[in-house]
Design a protein around this motif. Sequence first.
Motif, PDB file in Angstrom:
ATOM      1  N   TYR A 121       0.799  -1.223   0.000  1.00 49.85           N
ATOM      2  CA  TYR A 121       0.000   0.000   0.000  1.00 49.85           C
ATOM      3  C   TYR A 121       0.837   1.280   0.000  1.00 49.85           C
ATOM      4  O   TYR A 121       0.296   2.363   0.168  1.00 49.85           O
ATOM      5  CB  TYR A 121      -0.921   0.020   1.232  1.00 49.85           C
ATOM      6  N   ARG A 122       2.129   1.164  -0.193  1.00 53.40           N
ATOM      7  CA  ARG A 122       2.967   2.358  -0.124  1.00 53.40           C
ATOM      8  C   ARG A 122       2.713   3.297  -1.308  1.00 53.40           C
ATOM      9  O   ARG A 122       2.157   2.909  -2.341  1.00 53.40           O
ATOM     10  CB  ARG A 122       4.442   1.966  -0.086  1.00 53.40           C
ATOM     11  N   GLU A 123       3.173   4.537  -1.167  1.00 53.97           N
ATOM     12  CA  GLU A 123       3.047   5.527  -2.221  1.00 53.97           C
ATOM     13  C   GLU A 123       4.235   6.471  -2.147  1.00 53.97           C
ATOM     14  O   GLU A 123       5.117   6.287  -1.295  1.00 53.97           O
ATOM     15  CB  GLU A 123       1.738   6.302  -2.081  1.00 53.97           C
ATOM     16  N   GLY A 132       5.218   4.484   3.569  1.00 56.53           N
ATOM     17  CA  GLY A 132       4.195   3.486   3.822  1.00 56.53           C
ATOM     18  C   GLY A 132       4.149   3.134   5.289  1.00 56.53           C
ATOM     19  O   GLY A 132       4.848   3.732   6.105  1.00 56.53           O
ATOM     20  N   TYR A 136      -1.100   3.956   6.058  1.00 55.30           N
ATOM     21  CA  TYR A 136      -1.515   3.834   4.667  1.00 55.30           C
ATOM     22  C   TYR A 136      -2.416   2.629   4.446  1.00 55.30           C
ATOM     23  O   TYR A 136      -3.413   2.704   3.724  1.00 55.30           O
ATOM     24  CB  TYR A 136      -0.281   3.772   3.758  1.00 55.30           C
ATOM     25  N   LYS A 140      -6.141   3.179   3.266  1.00 58.46           N
ATOM     26  CA  LYS A 140      -6.441   2.726   1.909  1.00 58.46           C
ATOM     27  C   LYS A 140      -7.025   1.323   1.869  1.00 58.46           C
ATOM     28  O   LYS A 140      -7.846   1.002   1.000  1.00 58.46           O
ATOM     29  CB  LYS A 140      -5.173   2.785   1.058  1.00 58.46           C
ATOM     30  N   TYR A 378       2.391  12.537   7.744  1.00 59.18           N
ATOM     31  CA  TYR A 378       1.077  12.054   7.326  1.00 59.18           C
ATOM     32  C   TYR A 378      -0.036  12.921   7.902  1.00 59.18           C
ATOM     33  O   TYR A 378      -1.030  13.215   7.236  1.00 59.18           O
ATOM     34  CB  TYR A 378       0.893  10.610   7.785  1.00 59.18           C
ATOM     35  N   LYS A 468      -0.608   9.745  -4.587  1.00 57.67           N
ATOM     36  CA  LYS A 468      -1.412  10.921  -4.262  1.00 57.67           C
ATOM     37  C   LYS A 468      -1.011  12.125  -5.098  1.00 57.67           C
ATOM     38  O   LYS A 468      -1.839  12.896  -5.570  1.00 57.67           O
ATOM     39  CB  LYS A 468      -1.242  11.296  -2.782  1.00 57.67           C
TER      40      LYS A 468
END
Length: 471
Positions: A121-123, A132, A136, A140, A378, A468
């Motif tokens: 799920y990292r970005e 991540g 996250y 998500k 975050y 994002k």
Amino acid sequence: MEIVKWLNDTIIWGIPMLVLMLGTGLYLTFKTRAVIFTRFGTVMANTLKTVFRKPKEIAAGTITPFQAVCTALAGTVGTGNIVGVAVAISVGGPGAIFWMWTSAILGMVTKYAETTLALAYREKNAKGEYVGGPMYYISKGLGWPKLAYLFCLLTAFSSIGGGNIVQANTVAGSLKDAISIPALASGLLLAFFVALVVVGGIKRIASVAEKLIPFMSLIYTGAAIFILIVQRNQIPSALATIFTDAFTGTAAVGGFTGASLMYAARIGVARGVFTNEAGLGSAPIAHSTANTDHPARQGCWGAFEVFFDTIIMCTITALVIIISGTWKDASIDGTEMSNRAFSAVIPGGEYIISIGIVLFAFATIIAWYYYSEKAIEYIAGQKAILVYRIFFVASIVYGAVATLDVVWEISDLFNGLMAIPNLIALIGLVGPIVALTNDFFADPETIRPKDQSYASLLQIKPDNLSDKNEK
């Protein structure tokens, strides 16, 4: 402080938390068909055998898998392995070590699962760095953004407590005992060197961790193994004591006041989680920056991390302390207990402990700073990082002069609270965990394209996995 201790004993690290922590590990073990243990050879082949293999390329915004695990180990291998083990035995008796093992065995699966999810799920952030962690996959994966924010707040508090103040306090105590350096001076020096490293971000933190952790691990474990070889005839008795006391509690001996079965379990699990961080969700924040082709491949590093930290390092520390008998003296703290245990066999052994504590604690502080920085980022964006950085560094000085009992209780409180949102997410996202596990272990030797999407395995739309900053 009595209120904090009561909360830890009855709620935060009482029966409810023991059930949640151990139960989550057991549940994930069942759902993944215990693949971490049945395919342990594969796990080792994807970790230890790759340590000295130089990666062909490092993608922008990432670090090597080994750097990632060293950064994560920097947050785990530290005072918990030296002083934390001594504290666990001194208040919970030798039986506490059995419960540390139990939490570690199940924790291997838990750490594997949370690391795998962190990669899946990292970005990328505004700097082009991969980020991540639980915040996250909670947001998500579960779709619970408020719980993700709560996790980040608790991470920041836990970083100040267990990842900072406890470490600084232990360093100050060790240096004062060994070479009579005042606690305030130790705190100021430690704060200065931490500040030099953390301003460089994950690249500098990973670079320092990659050098410190293997070096100090070899020195410390080498010294401890030497002591055990010298006293090898007493190892069977020490192991028998651990197993016996785990189920009967420990009667009062010497200056030791005795410990019940429940208290031994509470202390063992709490200290085990403090040292290996399985279930907290902290280490996956570092793992998520790794340059790897499959989330589960890095998940193997998470499992190895717990194995090395607790099953190996904590065990040899515990055996040295139990054999020495120093745990029976209630008049000394954890640092002095370890000092005496080592110096009884190795002349100047207290200096090995002091040097180990200083370097391990330093690595732990910079790793936990990174965890908390990503949590603050975050919540409030990068503009808030400078203010938090100043507060974090200043807390090191406070930790150096604080009272040890107070420090450990606060650390246990926030560690326990931090684990709750993460454990909820692991239970809720068991489907993606199983899907990613099956996909990887079906063909672990094949290297996938680095840009391969795992959206179908996460059971969410590909759009939800995009960066994002590209939306």
